[in-house]
Design an enzyme around this catalytic site. Structure first.
Site, mmCIF file in Angstrom:
data_model
loop_
_atom_site.group_PDB
_atom_site.id
_atom_site.type_symbol
_atom_site.label_atom_id
_atom_site.label_comp_id
_atom_site.label_asym_id
_atom_site.label_seq_id
_atom_site.Cartn_x
_atom_site.Cartn_y
_atom_site.Cartn_z
ATOM 1 N N HIS A 128 0.878 -1.172 0.000
ATOM 2 C CA HIS A 128 0.000 0.000 0.000
ATOM 3 C C HIS A 128 0.913 1.218 0.000
ATOM 4 O O HIS A 128 2.020 1.160 0.551
ATOM 5 C CB HIS A 128 -0.847 0.095 1.266
ATOM 6 C CG HIS A 128 -1.757 -1.061 1.526
ATOM 7 N ND1 HIS A 128 -1.336 -2.215 2.135
ATOM 8 C CD2 HIS A 128 -3.083 -1.214 1.299
ATOM 9 C CE1 HIS A 128 -2.357 -3.041 2.256
ATOM 10 N NE2 HIS A 128 -3.435 -2.465 1.755
ATOM 11 N N ASP A 187 2.450 1.924 3.291
ATOM 12 C CA ASP A 187 3.356 0.916 3.869
ATOM 13 C C ASP A 187 4.799 1.320 3.618
ATOM 14 O O ASP A 187 5.661 1.109 4.481
ATOM 15 C CB ASP A 187 3.190 -0.473 3.213
ATOM 16 C CG ASP A 187 1.792 -1.026 3.328
ATOM 17 O OD1 ASP A 187 1.073 -0.632 4.253
ATOM 18 O OD2 ASP A 187 1.425 -1.861 2.471
HETATM 19 C C1 XUL Z 1 -7.690 -6.760 4.187
HETATM 20 C C2 XUL Z 1 -6.830 -7.145 3.060
HETATM 21 C C3 XUL Z 1 -5.969 -6.062 2.502
HETATM 22 C C4 XUL Z 1 -5.875 -6.081 1.012
HETATM 23 C C5 XUL Z 1 -5.136 -4.915 0.422
HETATM 24 O O1 XUL Z 1 -8.420 -7.788 4.722
HETATM 25 O O2 XUL Z 1 -6.794 -8.279 2.652
HETATM 26 O O3 XUL Z 1 -4.706 -6.180 3.065
HETATM 27 O O4 XUL Z 1 -5.249 -7.239 0.558
HETATM 28 O O5 XUL Z 1 -5.645 -3.697 0.816
#
Ligand code: XUL
Ligand code: CO
Length: 441
Positions: free
Chosen positions: A106, A109
């Site tokens: 993300h 992150d």
């Molecule tokens: C949340 C989840 C996230 C997504 C990316 O449950 O799986 O980490 O993969 O935003």
């Protein structure tokens, strides 16, 4: 820049290699042999294993009852940019020691979010250069990037589906910068997980309007990314609930309905996560099969839930029976459409040693590798496929075939049924097949 400098974070742990199932070295692969060919492809190409930046290098292990327990060496600097660089050093050290080729991230992150959008963007531009250089040296790639449009309190009422336009615009801005970052890092795909895209109460929610807005943001994101030369696939990651009571991308069926309704099917596929499937009261393999049937099996977030509770525990995969069934689908489908296997999984709060994260990923990779080998044997050496084919053989020719190709009317079925007033009951052979699968595990 060298990959592992003076600051070695995972001291005493060398590159993990394949030693085979007789090895008793816990820091070695027993089944994952990256170069081994199974079903016509190298294992590493079947899987494209990716490390999830957020769980492995950001998550400190907090839960609703207490703070984090992890003391990450790379979190020590007083400067956020230096912290992010140290974190990237740790990440690339870990990914290369695992022998993996990918990571997923993300925006927030890879660098901590600043107080303003523009300051965050400036920070991202610094860290993306740093990460790109590490990617160049190591050969590690981005499987997918995404924007975290769910943690910041500003998104408490939703991001793309927020009832307030200015917040929808903010989500759009954040997604634009996350796309820029992903494209800059040659990301192969881009993910949308709508953590806050849903509602807590229908009484204060205009569902149709929110769904239209969610689609509009996806359309804008796609058009912008394509205009910037992005050739990869967009994935929607279904999840039924948590954090919202109702999330719009409930499961594969709901997400596919949404994708088709808004004409997004050329650019969007699904990222199926094991624990999201089980939260939706489905099995993992159900979600994979549903996606595959619509030509939308894009990628996998690998983890597992807990059979005794109903939330997203994101444990590392260790269930060979579950993953074998998934691998049967994967082999039959000829693989994932652009994606790979991202370990969207976290250590337990009390797993605090330096080597725990290695054991977790080694175990996950070995479960997938072992399951792939088993699935390949089931498909090629057992009579499983022929039992399944035989079950539907009445559609291979004659009237069944005509039905499939649309040559029969409802009146025709009426005539046919009257000519065969006593069709035979045919056993589904479930127990036989279950035994057969177990015989190969
Ligand atoms: C949340 C989840 C996230 C997504 C990316 O449950 O799986 O980490 O993969 O935003
Ligand atoms: Co996920």
């Amino acid at each position: 820049m060298i990959l592992i400098g003076d600051k070695e974070f995972y001291k005493g742990i060398n590159k993990i290699s394949y030693e085979g199932k007789k090895s008793d070295n816990p820091l070695a692969y027993k089944y994952y042999n990256p170069e081994k060919i199974i079903a016509g492809k190298k294992m590493k190409d079947h899987f494209k294993f990716a490390v999830a930046y957020w769980h492995s290098f950001c998550g400190l292990g907090s839960d609703p009852f207490g703070p984090g327990t992890q003391e990450f060496e790379w979190n020590k600097s007083g400067d956020p940019i230096q912290r992010a660089k140290d974190k990237a050093d740790a990440a690339f050290e870990f990914i290369t020691k695992m022998g993996f080729n990918y990571f997923c991230f993300h925006d927030v992150d890879i660098i901590e979010e600043a107080n303003t959008l523009s300051e965050t963007e400036k920070r991202l531009q610094i860290i993306r250069d740093y990460i790109k250089e590490k990617m160049r040296i190591s050969g590690v790639k981005v499987l997918w990037g995404t924007a975290n449009c769910f943690s910041n309190p500003i998104y408490m009422n939703g991001a793309a589906t927020n009832p307030e336009f200015n917040i929808v615009a903010r989500a759009g801005a954040q997604i634009k910068v996350a796309l820029d970052t992903t494209i800059f890092l040659n990301g192969e795909n881009y993910v949308f997980w709508g953590g806050r895209e849903g509602y807590m109460s229908l009484l204060n929610t205009k569902m149709g309007k929110e769904l239209d807005h969610m689609a509009q943001i996806l359309i804008l994101a796609r058009d912008y990314a394509r205009s910037q030369g992005f050739k990869g696939t967009f994935f929607i990651e279904p999840k039924p609930m948590e954090p919202m009571k109702h999330q719009y991308d409930f499961d594969a069926a709901a997400a596919i309905g949404f994708i088709n309704k808004y004409g997004l099917e050329k650019d969007f596929k699904l990222n199926i996560e094991v624990n999201h499937a089980t939260l939706a009261q489905h099995s993992f393999e159900h979600e994979l099969a549903f996606a595959a049937n619509s030509n939308m099996l894009g990628s996998i977030d690998a983890n597992r839930g807990d059979y005794q509770n109903g939330w997203d525990t994101d444990q590392f995969p260790n269930n060979i029976y579950e993953i074998t069934q998934a691998m049967i689908i994967l082999i039959k489908e000829g693989g994932l459409m652009g994606g790979g296997i991202n370990f969207d999984a976290k250590l337990r709060r009390n797993s605090t040693d330096n080597d725990d994260i290695f054991h977790a990923h080694i175990g996950g990779a070995d479960v997938f590798a072992r399951s792939l080998i088993i699935a390949d044997k089931i498909i090629n050496e057992s009579n499983y496929v022929s039992i399944l084919e035989n079950r539907y053989k009445s559609f291979d020719n004659g009237l069944g075939k005509k039905f499939e190709s649309g040559e029969l009317s409802l009146e025709d079925l009426y005539e046919i049924a009257h000519k065969n007033p006593d069709p035979k009951l045919i056993s589904g052979k479930q127990e036989l097949i279950e035994n057969l699968i177990n015989q190969y595990l």
